[in-house]
Design a protein around this motif. Structure first.
Motif, mmCIF file in Angstrom:
data_model
loop_
_atom_site.group_PDB
_atom_site.id
_atom_site.type_symbol
_atom_site.label_atom_id
_atom_site.label_comp_id
_atom_site.label_asym_id
_atom_site.label_seq_id
_atom_site.Cartn_x
_atom_site.Cartn_y
_atom_site.Cartn_z
ATOM 1 N N THR A 178 0.805 -1.226 0.000
ATOM 2 C CA THR A 178 0.000 0.000 0.000
ATOM 3 C C THR A 178 0.837 1.274 0.000
ATOM 4 O O THR A 178 0.297 2.362 -0.183
ATOM 5 C CB THR A 178 -0.945 -0.003 1.218
ATOM 6 O OG1 THR A 178 -0.199 -0.420 2.358
ATOM 7 C CG2 THR A 178 -2.113 -0.945 1.003
ATOM 8 N N ARG A 179 2.146 1.165 0.276
ATOM 9 C CA ARG A 179 3.091 2.280 0.239
ATOM 10 C C ARG A 179 2.857 3.371 1.279
ATOM 11 O O ARG A 179 3.695 3.607 2.127
ATOM 12 C CB ARG A 179 3.124 2.950 -1.144
ATOM 13 C CG ARG A 179 4.076 2.292 -2.115
ATOM 14 C CD ARG A 179 3.957 2.890 -3.511
ATOM 15 N NE ARG A 179 4.612 4.198 -3.680
ATOM 16 C CZ ARG A 179 5.900 4.385 -3.863
ATOM 17 N NH1 ARG A 179 6.715 3.347 -3.852
ATOM 18 N NH2 ARG A 179 6.414 5.585 -4.038
ATOM 19 N N TYR A 180 1.704 4.061 1.155
ATOM 20 C CA TYR A 180 1.447 5.233 2.004
ATOM 21 C C TYR A 180 0.587 4.853 3.210
ATOM 22 O O TYR A 180 -0.276 3.974 3.117
ATOM 23 C CB TYR A 180 0.717 6.314 1.198
ATOM 24 C CG TYR A 180 1.330 6.560 -0.154
ATOM 25 C CD1 TYR A 180 2.477 7.340 -0.283
ATOM 26 C CD2 TYR A 180 0.779 5.993 -1.300
ATOM 27 C CE1 TYR A 180 3.045 7.558 -1.531
ATOM 28 C CE2 TYR A 180 1.346 6.206 -2.548
ATOM 29 C CZ TYR A 180 2.481 6.985 -2.666
ATOM 30 O OH TYR A 180 3.050 7.190 -3.889
ATOM 31 N N LEU A 181 0.775 5.589 4.301
ATOM 32 C CA LEU A 181 0.010 5.298 5.519
ATOM 33 C C LEU A 181 -1.493 5.432 5.292
ATOM 34 O O LEU A 181 -2.266 4.531 5.640
ATOM 35 C CB LEU A 181 0.458 6.241 6.648
ATOM 36 C CG LEU A 181 -0.373 6.152 7.936
ATOM 37 C CD1 LEU A 181 -0.294 4.769 8.567
ATOM 38 C CD2 LEU A 181 0.071 7.220 8.926
ATOM 39 N N ASP A 182 -1.931 6.576 4.723
ATOM 40 C CA ASP A 182 -3.383 6.772 4.592
ATOM 41 C C ASP A 182 -3.974 5.746 3.640
ATOM 42 O O ASP A 182 -5.097 5.288 3.816
ATOM 43 C CB ASP A 182 -3.693 8.193 4.120
ATOM 44 C CG ASP A 182 -3.329 8.388 2.674
ATOM 45 O OD1 ASP A 182 -2.139 8.218 2.333
ATOM 46 O OD2 ASP A 182 -4.233 8.664 1.867
ATOM 47 N N ASN A 183 -3.191 5.366 2.625
ATOM 48 C CA ASN A 183 -3.664 4.366 1.673
ATOM 49 C C ASN A 183 -3.773 2.985 2.325
ATOM 50 O O ASN A 183 -4.663 2.201 1.997
ATOM 51 C CB ASN A 183 -2.723 4.323 0.465
ATOM 52 C CG ASN A 183 -3.285 3.477 -0.659
ATOM 53 O OD1 ASN A 183 -4.445 3.620 -1.020
ATOM 54 N ND2 ASN A 183 -2.480 2.570 -1.190
ATOM 55 N N THR A 184 -2.866 2.721 3.275
ATOM 56 C CA THR A 184 -2.924 1.466 4.023
ATOM 57 C C THR A 184 -4.243 1.397 4.794
ATOM 58 O O THR A 184 -4.906 0.356 4.828
ATOM 59 C CB THR A 184 -1.725 1.383 5.002
ATOM 60 O OG1 THR A 184 -0.532 1.586 4.250
ATOM 61 C CG2 THR A 184 -1.656 0.052 5.710
ATOM 62 N N ALA A 185 -4.626 2.538 5.362
ATOM 63 C CA ALA A 185 -5.905 2.593 6.083
ATOM 64 C C ALA A 185 -7.080 2.482 5.110
ATOM 65 O O ALA A 185 -8.009 1.699 5.340
ATOM 66 C CB ALA A 185 -5.993 3.880 6.894
ATOM 67 N N SER A 186 -7.035 3.223 4.007
ATOM 68 C CA SER A 186 -8.226 3.217 3.139
ATOM 69 C C SER A 186 -8.405 1.882 2.433
ATOM 70 O O SER A 186 -9.530 1.421 2.273
ATOM 71 C CB SER A 186 -8.238 4.413 2.177
ATOM 72 O OG SER A 186 -7.189 4.350 1.293
ATOM 73 N N VAL A 187 -7.293 1.207 2.061
ATOM 74 C CA VAL A 187 -7.412 -0.130 1.461
ATOM 75 C C VAL A 187 -8.037 -1.112 2.462
ATOM 76 O O VAL A 187 -8.744 -2.038 2.073
ATOM 77 C CB VAL A 187 -6.024 -0.626 0.963
ATOM 78 C CG1 VAL A 187 -6.015 -2.124 0.705
ATOM 79 C CG2 VAL A 187 -5.606 0.134 -0.289
ATOM 80 N N ARG A 188 -7.785 -0.870 3.754
ATOM 81 C CA ARG A 188 -8.354 -1.733 4.800
ATOM 82 C C ARG A 188 -9.742 -1.284 5.252
ATOM 83 O O ARG A 188 -10.240 -1.726 6.285
ATOM 84 C CB ARG A 188 -7.384 -1.796 5.987
ATOM 85 C CG ARG A 188 -6.194 -2.718 5.698
ATOM 86 C CD ARG A 188 -5.012 -2.451 6.633
ATOM 87 N NE ARG A 188 -3.938 -3.409 6.411
ATOM 88 C CZ ARG A 188 -3.119 -3.408 5.357
ATOM 89 N NH1 ARG A 188 -3.264 -2.499 4.399
ATOM 90 N NH2 ARG A 188 -2.172 -4.314 5.231
ATOM 91 N N GLY A 189 -10.348 -0.378 4.500
ATOM 92 C CA GLY A 189 -11.748 -0.023 4.757
ATOM 93 C C GLY A 189 -11.968 1.113 5.741
ATOM 94 O O GLY A 189 -13.099 1.346 6.165
ATOM 95 N N LYS A 190 -10.880 1.834 6.091
ATOM 96 C CA LYS A 190 -11.020 2.917 7.051
ATOM 97 C C LYS A 190 -10.954 4.262 6.337
ATOM 98 O O LYS A 190 -10.026 4.488 5.538
ATOM 99 C CB LYS A 190 -9.904 2.854 8.114
ATOM 100 C CG LYS A 190 -10.034 1.624 9.012
ATOM 101 C CD LYS A 190 -8.957 0.585 8.760
ATOM 102 C CE LYS A 190 -9.331 -0.753 9.383
ATOM 103 N NZ LYS A 190 -9.189 -0.764 10.834
ATOM 104 N N ALA A 191 -11.896 5.152 6.594
ATOM 105 C CA ALA A 191 -11.904 6.474 5.967
ATOM 106 C C ALA A 191 -10.649 7.231 6.392
ATOM 107 O O ALA A 191 -10.353 7.312 7.588
ATOM 108 C CB ALA A 191 -13.149 7.241 6.384
ATOM 109 N N SER A 192 -9.898 7.750 5.417
ATOM 110 C CA SER A 192 -8.652 8.421 5.775
ATOM 111 C C SER A 192 -8.362 9.574 4.827
ATOM 112 O O SER A 192 -8.781 9.562 3.672
ATOM 113 C CB SER A 192 -7.491 7.424 5.770
ATOM 114 O OG SER A 192 -7.296 6.923 4.468
ATOM 115 N N ILE A 193 -7.642 10.576 5.345
ATOM 116 C CA ILE A 193 -7.230 11.733 4.547
ATOM 117 C C ILE A 193 -5.791 12.111 4.911
ATOM 118 O O ILE A 193 -5.267 11.658 5.944
ATOM 119 C CB ILE A 193 -8.154 12.963 4.774
ATOM 120 C CG1 ILE A 193 -8.166 13.392 6.250
ATOM 121 C CG2 ILE A 193 -9.574 12.663 4.294
ATOM 122 C CD1 ILE A 193 -8.875 14.737 6.498
ATOM 123 N N VAL A 194 -5.179 12.933 4.044
ATOM 124 C CA VAL A 194 -3.859 13.507 4.332
ATOM 125 C C VAL A 194 -4.024 15.018 4.365
ATOM 126 O O VAL A 194 -4.737 15.570 3.517
ATOM 127 C CB VAL A 194 -2.835 13.142 3.234
ATOM 128 C CG1 VAL A 194 -1.464 13.750 3.553
ATOM 129 C CG2 VAL A 194 -2.731 11.638 3.067
#
Ligand SMILES: [Zn+2]
Length: 353
Positions: free
Chosen positions: A215-231
């Protein structure tokens, strides 16, 4: 007597049970463990491996009322100071008695970058600490830290905000990133978060890795796992200005209000500038950079962004904007070498997503 004994036994069991319920509702990240209504500090302890161990400071604010879990993570780049200080302000500003749910705050992921004043990378392994998610238990320090953050924070949160800003060599205007995952409810919440945060320029981040193992990026790691995330990004070139700081602190409080984790109403931005993509302009040789644009300037395609001289004052390059858009950041330092970022230009989207 027998009856009496069993009453005592029931009372004792009830006591045990209550203790066990209260132990269940305390929340622990690393060595920070907070009971409901409490704030606790500690460390995510990254064990030694192929290189040195490190301790990442972490704070758990366990709200008086149960609810969702929000993670606020900063300092992957340890010299993006405004974003780090913003989390420090929030650590003291947030009162567990007012909070519904749990907030996990990580003010500084990259301690060695902060300590040694090294921008962009973790000087222990020369890796960016926002490029190696979800991490590896047996990798270098950046990978081991990313692995621990994925397991202890991302996997357990419902929402995540990753904080950045202009690094030592970046003169940056504030902006946020939002991405669509195609999952309607998650995208609705993440859009509500980015609007509530209130930064007036929002990049629509497309073409992100979708493989949960890369997933490379932290927020993307969260969003791929179904968690709403922003930077979110604010601050520039080593400074900590009160306006930039206020954007990050007040934006977080407003987002928490939108998520019903704090009382009161959010102050969402109604008509942000949505940006469709970012275009990087990179240095082609070593020289001295003289900027001709400022962060936040709007440029037309073909406009000169600055000029580069050799060490005798002769102009050797005149980098120009390849597209029309807004200067999200421009190189803040005279040092410019091949591959260095001269500017990032945000291209304005034709319509809101
Ligand atoms: Zn950063």
């Amino acid at each position: 007597m027998r009856l009496h004994r069993s009453i005592i036994a029931i009372a004792f069991l009830t006591l045990l049970c209550c203790r066990c319920v209260s132990a269940q509702t305390s929340f622990t990240v690393g060595t920070a463990s907070a009971a409901p209504g409490q704030k606790a500090t500690g460390y995510l302890e990254v064990p030694a491996g192929v290189d040195a161990a490190t301790n990442i400071p972490v704070v758990v604010i366990n709200g008086a009322k149960p609810g969702k879990i929000l993670a606020l993570v900063s300092g992957a780049h340890g010299t993006e100071y405004t974003s780090i200080i913003a989390i420090e302000k929030l650590i003291s500003a947030l009162d567990p008695a007012q909070v519904t749910g749990t907030v996990i705050l990580v003010p500084l992921v990259n301690m060695s970058s902060f300590e040694q004043k090294v921008p962009h990378l973790n000087p222990i392994d020369n890796k960016s600490m926002n490029r190696f998610y979800p991490g590896k238990a047996d990798g270098t320090q950046t990978e081991r830290a990313s692995f621990l953050i994925t397991k202890q924070i991302v996997d357990r949160c419902d929402y995540l905000i990753d904080y950045h800003g202009g690094d030592l060599d970046e003169s940056l205007r504030p902006y946020a990133y939002w991405s669509s995952t195609g999952r309607e409810e998650q995208d609705r919440i993440s859009k509500q978060m980015v609007l509530a945060f209130g930064l007036d320029h929002i990049i629509i981040w497309r073409e992100r890795p979708t493989d949960p193992a890369a997933t490379r990026y932290l927020d993307n790691t969260a969003s791929v796992r179904g968690k709403a995330s922003i930077v979110v990004e604010a601050g520039h070139a080593g400074t900590v200005e009160s306006d930039d700081l206020a954007l990050l602190v007040n934006g977080t409080l407003s987002t928490m209000r939108a998520l019903k984790m704090l009382p009161g109403d959010p102050h969402p931005i109604e008509n942000p500038v949505w940006l469709d993509k970012i275009v990087d302009v990179l240095g082609e040789q070593l020289g001295i950079f003289y900027p001709l644009v400022k962060r936040g300037s709007y440029v037309e395609a073909g406009m000169k962004l600055g000029y580069v001289t050799d060490f005798f004052g002769k102009i050797i390059a005149e980098p120009r904007a390849p597209v029309a858009g807004v200067i999200l950041h421009v190189n803040a330092l005279p040092t410019l070498k091949k591959g260095d970022n001269i500017a990032n230009i945000g291209v304005v989207a034709s319509h809101a997503p």
